[in-house]
Motif scaffolding. Sequence first.
Motif, PDB file in Angstrom:
ATOM      1  N   UNK A  85      -2.474  12.995  -8.310  1.00 37.00           N
ATOM      2  CA  UNK A  85      -3.258  14.219  -8.455  1.00 37.00           C
ATOM      3  C   UNK A  85      -2.425  15.300  -9.129  1.00 37.00           C
ATOM      4  N   UNK A  86      -1.158  15.406  -8.765  1.00 33.89           N
ATOM      5  CA  UNK A  86      -0.270  16.402  -9.382  1.00 33.89           C
ATOM      6  C   UNK A  86      -0.101  16.118 -10.879  1.00 33.89           C
ATOM      7  N   UNK A  87       0.107  14.846 -11.241  1.00 33.84           N
ATOM      8  CA  UNK A  87       0.251  14.492 -12.655  1.00 33.84           C
ATOM      9  C   UNK A  87      -1.007  14.829 -13.434  1.00 33.84           C
ATOM     10  N   UNK A  88      -2.171  14.591 -12.831  1.00 35.32           N
ATOM     11  CA  UNK A  88      -3.424  14.909 -13.515  1.00 35.32           C
ATOM     12  C   UNK A  88      -3.539  16.404 -13.765  1.00 35.32           C
ATOM     13  N   UNK A  89      -3.146  17.215 -12.792  1.00 37.10           N
ATOM     14  CA  UNK A  89      -3.203  18.670 -12.984  1.00 37.10           C
ATOM     15  C   UNK A  89      -2.263  19.135 -14.094  1.00 37.10           C
TER      16      UNK A  89
END
Length: 160
Positions: free
Chosen positions: A130-134
């Motif tokens: 999720x962090x990488x997607x953000x």
Amino acid sequence: MAATLDPTTGRSAARRCDFDAILTRLGGDGDRAHEPMANLMAGFRTGLFAGGDDLASVQDNLDLERWFRVAKGHERRSHGHRHAGVRVVQEGATMVHALDAHRTHPDPYGVDDLLPYRSAREPECQRPAIHRRRVMRKARSKTKRPKLLEELERRYLAVF
């Protein structure tokens, strides 16, 4: 070979050991015809026994498709796109259960029903995705990219 993949022939750990024995025998015999098969088997090994005995009811890709159908349909209806997007892949493990909750709980959820989940968090394996997607969404945006680069440079300089 087929018996190692069939969940009705035994527990997942025992079938994995048998699969590894076949893989070792194929990879170590020096036969050039067996090498591609050993490489293929080694590539599939991780996914074949994922979930252990808990996912024994999922027999093939069609069963997996049926299981994720609710989440993909939800994404398609919510956003109006044919492709369900990466959210199903990254958050599917927790999203499917939430979208499927109406099957086990036909009444509307009340405060007492939701209270035990007030401190629930996503699994640790899901947080980095999720962090990488953000970060990648910020990097694709023309307006947010300069701020992201400034923040990354500031963090880099703080380390050194």
